[in-house]
Enzyme design. Sequence first.
Site: not given
Ligand code: ATP
Length: 342
Positions: A116, A199, A202
């Site tokens: 980040k 990964k 979002k």
């Molecule tokens: P950001 O992009 O804003 O950092 P993010 O997509 O990582 O967000 P979070 O809100 O931080 O989303 O995560 C919510 C949940 O989704 C967490 O348990 C995280 O581990 C899971 N998660 C996020 N991305 C993935 C992925 N690509 N595959 C599986 N689990 C995921």
Amino acid sequence: MKPTHRPTLFSGAQPTGQLTLGNYLGAMRTWVRMQESHDCLFCVVDLHALTVRQDPRQLQENIFELTALYLACGIDPAKSTIFLQSHVSAHAELAWLLATFTQMGELERMTQFKDKAQQHKHNINAGLFTYPILMAADILLYRTQQVPVGEDQKQHLELARDIAIRFNGLYGPLFQVPEPLISTDGVARVKDLQNPTKKMSKSAEADLAKVMLLDTPEMVLKKFKKAVTDTLGVIRYDEGAQPGVSNLLNIWCAATGHSRAEALEQFSHHQYGRLKVETAEAVNALLEPIRNRFHALNADREGLRAVLEEGAERARHRANAVLGQILDALGLPTMRQRFSGL
Ligand code: ATP
Ligand code: LTN
């Protein structure tokens, strides 16, 4: 409503935008299943979202949308406690206390911080650095036993465990040491469709990289059709040599409930196009009921507020009871009117 003999489970997601298929398969889907057997708390971690600069209006909208998505995915306020992190001030208070039990070196090792900080070079704020401490507070405040998360959160979970063990070593067994619950069926880290070594996130900029839960069926199909694969021309499961194809296989399996062996039997004599289209169709079947429920839930802001207020009330009660014990152990006299009767 909450049989206390059930193991306590806590998890959360940041209101930083709509949820992706990765969020759903890696985390939310497990949350929904666990409601039957666990005492569940599901939090919208709005304070965590502030570690990246947010537009206040958009943030507020994202908070309601994420709450509506929790409900649309099947989180049931009659079974689980759904609330906003900022509604329960004990989270921020415990985070301060836990910061004094966390070493700088431990935070410096966190890969999410390094990623980040790279993405937000002009706003590497102290909150981004101490983010894992607030997450530890979220978890430890409810004496959580299990934390269902995607693979990317494993390191943060380990830090929460280390903090709990350290604190307990000094003051007695006040915290439960939490266990991560990470799926083992290949969707603990759903990959970015355009860059399948990363990964799916979002907050990724490229639209084609991520499948959102509210994408139309046409958008889902387009994104899978354009998914990056390779030039080998054979469908095999090999994350190292064929990360794009392996990601599609994992998604197809998770969406249909079939095993990897069944997936290979189904696709190994076909071309990539077939795998892409069938994966899109399976994902659309999975997402359709969520999309159908979302719009009415999201439009009912009063209903969402009521769910969040009731959730906060329940969470606050539990959180304040634990915080009172922690303050006490540290030698900070607590105010009777705040913690009495809990
Ligand atoms: P950001 O992009 O804003 O950092 P993010 O997509 O990582 O967000 P979070 O809100 O931080 O989303 O995560 C919510 C949940 O989704 C967490 O348990 C995280 O581990 C899971 N998660 C996020 N991305 C993935 C992925 N690509 N595959 C599986 N689990 C995921
Ligand atoms: N850091 C998590 C979100 C999160 C969380 C939590 C998850 C904040 N507090 C407590 C589980 C338990 C993420 O997904 N980025």
